[in-house]
Design a protein around this motif. Structure first.
Motif, PDB file in Angstrom:
ATOM      1  N   ASP A   6       1.094  -6.351   2.239  1.00  0.00           N
ATOM      2  CA  ASP A   6      -0.182  -6.275   2.957  1.00  0.00           C
ATOM      3  C   ASP A   6      -1.277  -5.669   2.081  1.00  0.00           C
ATOM      4  OD1 ASP A   6       0.950  -7.375   5.168  1.00  0.00           O
ATOM      5  OD2 ASP A   6       1.109  -5.523   6.319  1.00  0.00           O
ATOM      6  N   THR A   7      -0.969  -4.511   1.482  1.00  0.00           N
ATOM      7  CA  THR A   7      -1.975  -3.839   0.654  1.00  0.00           C
ATOM      8  C   THR A   7      -2.248  -4.622  -0.623  1.00  0.00           C
ATOM      9  OG1 THR A   7      -1.353  -1.664   1.516  1.00  0.00           O
ATOM     10  CG2 THR A   7      -2.539  -1.711  -0.570  1.00  0.00           C
ATOM     11  N   ARG A  10      -4.539  -7.493  -0.027  1.00  0.00           N
ATOM     12  CA  ARG A  10      -5.930  -7.062   0.141  1.00  0.00           C
ATOM     13  C   ARG A  10      -6.567  -6.742  -1.214  1.00  0.00           C
ATOM     14  NH1 ARG A  10      -4.919  -3.415   3.404  1.00  0.00           N
ATOM     15  NH2 ARG A  10      -5.166  -1.524   2.160  1.00  0.00           N
ATOM     16  N   TRP A  11      -5.823  -6.044  -2.082  1.00  0.00           N
ATOM     17  CA  TRP A  11      -6.353  -5.727  -3.409  1.00  0.00           C
ATOM     18  C   TRP A  11      -6.587  -6.996  -4.232  1.00  0.00           C
ATOM     19  CZ3 TRP A  11      -2.882  -0.960  -5.089  1.00  0.00           C
ATOM     20  CH2 TRP A  11      -3.214   0.140  -4.277  1.00  0.00           C
ATOM     21  N   ASN A  45      -5.557   5.423  -5.593  1.00  0.00           N
ATOM     22  CA  ASN A  45      -4.911   5.191  -4.301  1.00  0.00           C
ATOM     23  C   ASN A  45      -3.532   4.597  -4.532  1.00  0.00           C
ATOM     24  OD1 ASN A  45      -7.239   5.917  -2.675  1.00  0.00           O
ATOM     25  ND2 ASN A  45      -8.162   4.015  -3.406  1.00  0.00           N
ATOM     26  N   VAL A  47       0.291   3.152  -2.861  1.00  0.00           N
ATOM     27  CA  VAL A  47       0.971   2.590  -1.707  1.00  0.00           C
ATOM     28  C   VAL A  47       2.420   2.330  -2.097  1.00  0.00           C
ATOM     29  CG1 VAL A  47       0.293   0.215  -2.306  1.00  0.00           C
ATOM     30  CG2 VAL A  47       0.929   0.759   0.037  1.00  0.00           C
TER      31      VAL A  47
END
Length: 373
Positions: A6-7, A10-11, A45, A47
């Motif tokens: 998911d992350t 998005r990136w 950041n 994850v």
């Protein structure tokens, strides 16, 4: 990497570069499997997790370094230290090999496509070169549900071989490493490729709409199976009685099994307790490439079932695949306990476990699971 799809999607969609740290090999006992990843973007950041906490700080710093230097991928090893169990290492006693690489989404549009498929629930496989020449290390190739490869940097015979290996693992629903190359026709150097797989949920087919089936459907759903309950009696096979099933089928069991799709991850659980249903159903099941076939009943029922199946033409090799009486010996009596007994046997069979207490065994607790033949 698909554990954080998911992350990452998005990136990638935002064209945001990031460092990706991936577990490429596990030795001994480790908390998370091969293919698990952590990612760190340019703002720091993070994850994901690769160790449950004990090496995350060191991995984060290594990701920041690789992302800043924009250099070649790096390998890092983390293991248990007898001298200082609380130093950077795995206090559980295992060892991890980690590949850390910089990913620029602008140069890997195929990765954005792969992650989009995963996020939307479609089967997908991403092959990542984790050992090989420096110019190939970290390279990725996307394989879709139809076996097509998209926009990977690899070409020719090497791309075809990696694609074939990835597609085979995608069909098996298993993340694993594969060895390719080592010959003039593909690549002179031997490569090790980690294939990250996102597959559809494995199927659990439960035949017999009884109380035990209700408990088993709930346990199967909890474990991530796509659960189907089938019975020829419409008064029993209802959504009200089986709220945890994904699908309720009213049909003769053998007729439904003949027409539905199965694969090596499918578990067939026969709870009908009636030879009129059992024998035709098992006769079909034993010819199919499913991963697990179990049937409920007493030992007397089992002996009679074997006799009838033999008379119906089942071979000794086919009969050897049948788990009957179904389940592990847990002393189960209630439907709920019996469901745990059955699902425990499915897990052990799928992962080639012994079913024995861990306290009675030695060696690694975790092992690489492979689909049972």
């Amino acid at each position: 990497m698909l554990n954080i799809a998911d992350t990452l999607h998005r990136w990638c969609r935002d064209a945001r570069p990031f460092a990706l740290a991936t577990v490429v090999e596990v030795r001994g006992s480790a908390p998370l499997p091969v293919g698990t990843s952590v990612a760190v973007d340019e703002d720091g950041n993070a994850v994901g997790s690769i160790s449950g906490g004990c090496v995350e700080g060191a991995v984060h710093e290594l990701c920041r370094q690789v992302l800043h230097d924009q250099g070649a991928p790096q390998r890092a090893w983390f293991g248990y230290s007898d001298d200082d169990a609380f130093a950077v290492g795995l206090t559980c006693g295992g060892e991890l090999d980690v590949l850390v690489q910089r990913v620029d989404p602008a140069t890997r549009p195929h990765l954005t496509t792969a992650l989009a498929d995963v996020v939307e629930g479609r089967p997908a496989a991403v092959a990542q070169i984790v050992e090989g020449p420096e110019e190939l290390l970290g390279g990725t190739l996307y394989v879709d549900a139809a076996g097509g490869t998209r926009h990977g940097p690899l070409t020719g015979a090497l791309r075809r071989e990696i694609g074939a290996q990835a597609f085979a693992l995608l069909r098996a629903g298993r993340t694993a490493r594969a060895e390719v190359g080592g010959d003039a026709g593909t690549c002179p150097e031997r490569l090790s490729v980690l294939v990250h797989v996102h597959a559809s949920r494995p199927r659990m087919l439960i035949f017999g709409a009884i109380d035990f089936a209700s408990a088993l459907s709930r346990a199967g759903r909890f474990l991530g199976h796509h659960v189907t309950v089938c019975d020829a009696r419409p008064v029993f096979a209802t959504a009200a009685r089986f709220p945890h099933a994904d699908e309720i089928v009213v049909d003769w069991p053998h007729r439904y099994l003949e027409r539905t799709s199965v694969d090596v991850r499918t578990a067939v659980c026969v709870l009908t307790h009636d030879a009129r249903f059992d024998i035709p159903l098992l006769r079909v099941a034993l010819t199919l490439p499913v991963g697990y076939i179990g049937a409920m009943g007493s030992r007397r029922t089992h002996d009679e079932r074997l006799r009838l199946l033999s008379e119906a033409g089942a071979t000794e090799d086919q009969l050897a695949r049948l788990r009957s009486p179904i389940g592990l010996d847990l002393g189960a009596r209630t439907p709920e306990e019996t469901a745990i007994s059955i699902t425990a046997e499915i897990i052990a069979h799928t992962n080639q476990g012994t079913g024995l207490p861990l306290s009675h065994l030695s060696g690694p607790i975790h092992r690489d699971g492979v689909p049972a033949p």
